[in-house]
Design a protein around this motif. Structure first.
Motif, PDB file in Angstrom:
ATOM      1  N   VAL A 357     -24.702 -25.821  -2.501  1.00 52.44           N
ATOM      2  CA  VAL A 357     -23.561 -26.728  -2.308  1.00 52.44           C
ATOM      3  C   VAL A 357     -23.793 -28.042  -3.066  1.00 52.44           C
ATOM      4  O   VAL A 357     -22.881 -28.578  -3.706  1.00 52.44           O
ATOM      5  CB  VAL A 357     -23.332 -26.988  -0.800  1.00 52.44           C
ATOM      6  N   LEU A 358     -25.031 -28.542  -3.023  1.00 56.26           N
ATOM      7  CA  LEU A 358     -25.349 -29.787  -3.744  1.00 56.26           C
ATOM      8  C   LEU A 358     -25.123 -29.592  -5.237  1.00 56.26           C
ATOM      9  O   LEU A 358     -24.621 -30.477  -5.933  1.00 56.26           O
ATOM     10  CB  LEU A 358     -26.806 -30.209  -3.467  1.00 56.26           C
ATOM     11  N   GLU A 359     -25.486 -28.400  -5.710  1.00 61.93           N
ATOM     12  CA  GLU A 359     -25.310 -28.122  -7.144  1.00 61.93           C
ATOM     13  C   GLU A 359     -23.817 -28.007  -7.503  1.00 61.93           C
ATOM     14  O   GLU A 359     -23.386 -28.503  -8.541  1.00 61.93           O
ATOM     15  CB  GLU A 359     -26.047 -26.841  -7.517  1.00 61.93           C
ATOM     16  N   LEU A 360     -23.039 -27.375  -6.625  1.00 62.46           N
ATOM     17  CA  LEU A 360     -21.579 -27.302  -6.855  1.00 62.46           C
ATOM     18  C   LEU A 360     -21.002 -28.707  -6.950  1.00 62.46           C
ATOM     19  O   LEU A 360     -20.148 -28.993  -7.794  1.00 62.46           O
ATOM     20  CB  LEU A 360     -20.894 -26.542  -5.705  1.00 62.46           C
ATOM     21  N   ALA A 361     -21.495 -29.592  -6.099  1.00 59.90           N
ATOM     22  CA  ALA A 361     -21.013 -30.986  -6.099  1.00 59.90           C
ATOM     23  C   ALA A 361     -21.365 -31.683  -7.408  1.00 59.90           C
ATOM     24  O   ALA A 361     -20.533 -32.369  -8.006  1.00 59.90           O
ATOM     25  CB  ALA A 361     -21.612 -31.737  -4.919  1.00 59.90           C
ATOM     26  N   LEU A 362     -22.585 -31.473  -7.881  1.00 59.18           N
ATOM     27  CA  LEU A 362     -23.014 -32.093  -9.143  1.00 59.18           C
ATOM     28  C   LEU A 362     -22.192 -31.564 -10.313  1.00 59.18           C
ATOM     29  O   LEU A 362     -21.740 -32.323 -11.172  1.00 59.18           O
ATOM     30  CB  LEU A 362     -24.504 -31.815  -9.391  1.00 59.18           C
ATOM     31  N   GLU A 363     -21.969 -30.246 -10.329  1.00 58.82           N
ATOM     32  CA  GLU A 363     -21.207 -29.619 -11.424  1.00 58.82           C
ATOM     33  C   GLU A 363     -19.771 -30.130 -11.449  1.00 58.82           C
ATOM     34  O   GLU A 363     -19.233 -30.466 -12.500  1.00 58.82           O
ATOM     35  CB  GLU A 363     -21.188 -28.093 -11.256  1.00 58.82           C
ATOM     36  N   ASN A 364     -19.147 -30.191 -10.270  1.00 58.90           N
ATOM     37  CA  ASN A 364     -17.751 -30.631 -10.234  1.00 58.90           C
ATOM     38  C   ASN A 364     -17.632 -32.092 -10.648  1.00 58.90           C
ATOM     39  O   ASN A 364     -16.693 -32.474 -11.352  1.00 58.90           O
ATOM     40  CB  ASN A 364     -17.168 -30.421  -8.836  1.00 58.90           C
ATOM     41  N   ASP A 365     -18.611 -32.897 -10.255  1.00 58.11           N
ATOM     42  CA  ASP A 365     -18.589 -34.318 -10.640  1.00 58.11           C
ATOM     43  C   ASP A 365     -18.699 -34.456 -12.159  1.00 58.11           C
ATOM     44  O   ASP A 365     -18.006 -35.258 -12.773  1.00 58.11           O
ATOM     45  CB  ASP A 365     -19.760 -35.034  -9.954  1.00 58.11           C
ATOM     46  N   LYS A 366     -19.536 -33.643 -12.774  1.00 53.11           N
ATOM     47  CA  LYS A 366     -19.717 -33.677 -14.228  1.00 53.11           C
ATOM     48  C   LYS A 366     -18.403 -33.348 -14.930  1.00 53.11           C
ATOM     49  O   LYS A 366     -18.002 -33.993 -15.892  1.00 53.11           O
ATOM     50  CB  LYS A 366     -20.791 -32.661 -14.630  1.00 53.11           C
ATOM     51  N   GLN A 367     -17.711 -32.320 -14.402  1.00 50.10           N
ATOM     52  CA  GLN A 367     -16.435 -31.913 -15.011  1.00 50.10           C
ATOM     53  C   GLN A 367     -15.399 -33.028 -14.913  1.00 50.10           C
ATOM     54  O   GLN A 367     -14.613 -33.233 -15.808  1.00 50.10           O
ATOM     55  CB  GLN A 367     -15.895 -30.677 -14.300  1.00 50.10           C
TER      56      GLN A 367
END
Ligand SMILES: NC(=O)c1ccc[n+]([C@@H]2O[C@H](COP(=O)([O-])OP(=O)(O)OC[C@H]3O[C@@H](n4cnc5c(N)ncnc54)[C@H](O)[C@@H]3O)[C@@H](O)[C@H]2O)c1
Length: 367
Positions: A357-367
């Motif tokens: 979930v933390l990684e999904l959050a990081l990825e979405n923030d990058k996008q």
């Protein structure tokens, strides 16, 4: 059980306090546990840590501890980036593991660790200490009994004010190379875990990070460009369709150690605040309405220190509890599961789920 401690900062102290005080809080324990050796990065801090713990063995080589046959458990209290290698070595050495959060700094690492532990039949617990507060355990019980019905939404914020002072020096928790991600990993991991524990698996995340103070002074006195988030905001959806928000911030002026959690279901809701850890607020949606309010309203359940036996004996179950008591019950549950054949929870796999979930959050923030 003999424990080898890796890292002796604030969490090394917290864990060792728990082990040393278990006998006060739990009656007639069928096991004993003690620290055998401690490792930090410098000879002098390792020696001081051993003195503090009242033991003779200290080292700057974690391998020495991990490969020691006399040691049963590896207790990992180092900064985030170091967890992965230590975990891998401890699993290969067949040790039981108690590891601080976040499990690793990427989902790929966390998944590998969880799979490796399972394959090698290793008992490993990730330290999500908030799960072990009576109010959160009661919340889990109410949800499991169906008192909330289908969960529709949730809100969980974990707020500190520690980065709100621009004059505060940057430490390793502000350095992405060592922490992996800032407040998201530090406080967000706890908030994500509470939602995961109470509301189920999170499958999608929309997010935004914030750095309010792009420059501060580093530990070396030189100018430091902030590269790790100071706050993180997420909108999440669970597998069963509940939608809610998770927020982690260290720039919340006035906050101390503020977890504010709410879970809303079809039949009722729950509210909890870490600054008032003795109480769980439960709303029964089936209570009768009527003039002047009828019987509706939140019930404030007095959870206090009401742990089931062999806990709940000292101090009296009526005595107010705090942050440290959650850590103590987390440690007790781990050692008890190591000694008996009970499952160790939250497991390293749960740590990996949170990491996802933390990684999904990081990825979405990058996008
Ligand atoms: N569950 C909680 O309530 C909670 C609270 C704070 C921190 N944490 C977690 O605990 C971990 C440690 O945080 P902390 O606040 O205690 O940090 P800290 O900076 O206070 O202490 C870190 C310790 O690790 C040692 N260290 C660093 N690198 C090492 C290495 N390679 N080998 C051996 N020792 C090494 C340092 O010398 C120091 O003793 C982090 O993963 C953090 O996220 C959890």
């Amino acid at each position: 059980m003999k424990i080898g401690l890796i890292g002796f900062g604030s969490m090394g102290k917290t864990h060792s306090w728990c082990v040393k005080n278990l006998n006060y809080f739990y009656r007639d324990l069928p096991f004993t546990a003690e620290y055998e050796a401690v490792c930090t990065t410098k000879e002098e801090t390792a020696k001081a840590a051993a003195g503090f713990l009242g033991i003779n063995r200290y080292t700057v080589s974690e391998d020495e501890i991990i490969n020691d046959k006399a040691i049963d458990i590896i207790d990992i209290c180092t900064p985030n980036v170091y967890h992965y290698e230590t975990l891998k070595k401890a699993i290969k050495a067949g040790k039981m593991i108690y590891c601080e959060k976040p499990l690793c700094i990427s989902y790929a690492q966390a998944k590998e660790i969880a799979e490796l532990a399972e394959k090698n039949n290793i008992k490993g617990q990730i330290v999500f200490n908030n799960r072990f507060l009576p109010a959160i355990m009661r919340a889990k019980q109410l949800i499991s009994e169906g008192k909330l019905g289908r969960i529709l939404s949730f809100r969980c914020e974990y707020l500190h004010s520690s980065a709100a002072d621009p004059n505060k020096k940057a430490g390793w928790k502000q350095n992405k190379d060592i922490c992996g991600a800032g407040t998201l990993f530090d406080l967000g991991s706890h908030a994500v875990d509470l939602v995961y524990y109470l509301c189920g698996e999170i499958i999608s995340v929309k997010s935004m990070s914030q750095i309010a103070f792009p420059e501060r002074i580093g530990q070396d006195g030189k100018l430091w460009k902030t590269n790790a988030d100071e706050a993180f905001y997420m909108i999440c959806k669970t597998k069963t369709g509940a939608v809610g928000t998770i927020e982690a911030s260290k720039i919340a002026v006035g906050a101390n150690d503020d977890i504010n959690l709410a879970v809303y279901g079809e039949k009722g809701s729950l509210k909890f605040s870490l600054m008032e850890p003795n109480w769980l607020n439960y709303y029964d949606g089936n209570a009768s309405d009527g003039d002047y309010g009828g019987n509706r309203g939140y019930t404030r359940i007095e959870c206090c220190g009401r742990y089931p036996l062999p806990g709940g004996i000292f101090p009296s179950f009526k005595a107010p509890i705090g942050w440290l008591r959650g850590h103590l019950h987390s440690m007790y549950s781990f050692l008890d599961a190591c000694h008996s054949d009970k499952p160790v929870l939250p497991s390293l796999s749960d740590g990996a789920q949170v990491q996802k979930v933390l990684e999904l959050a990081l990825e979405n923030d990058k996008q």
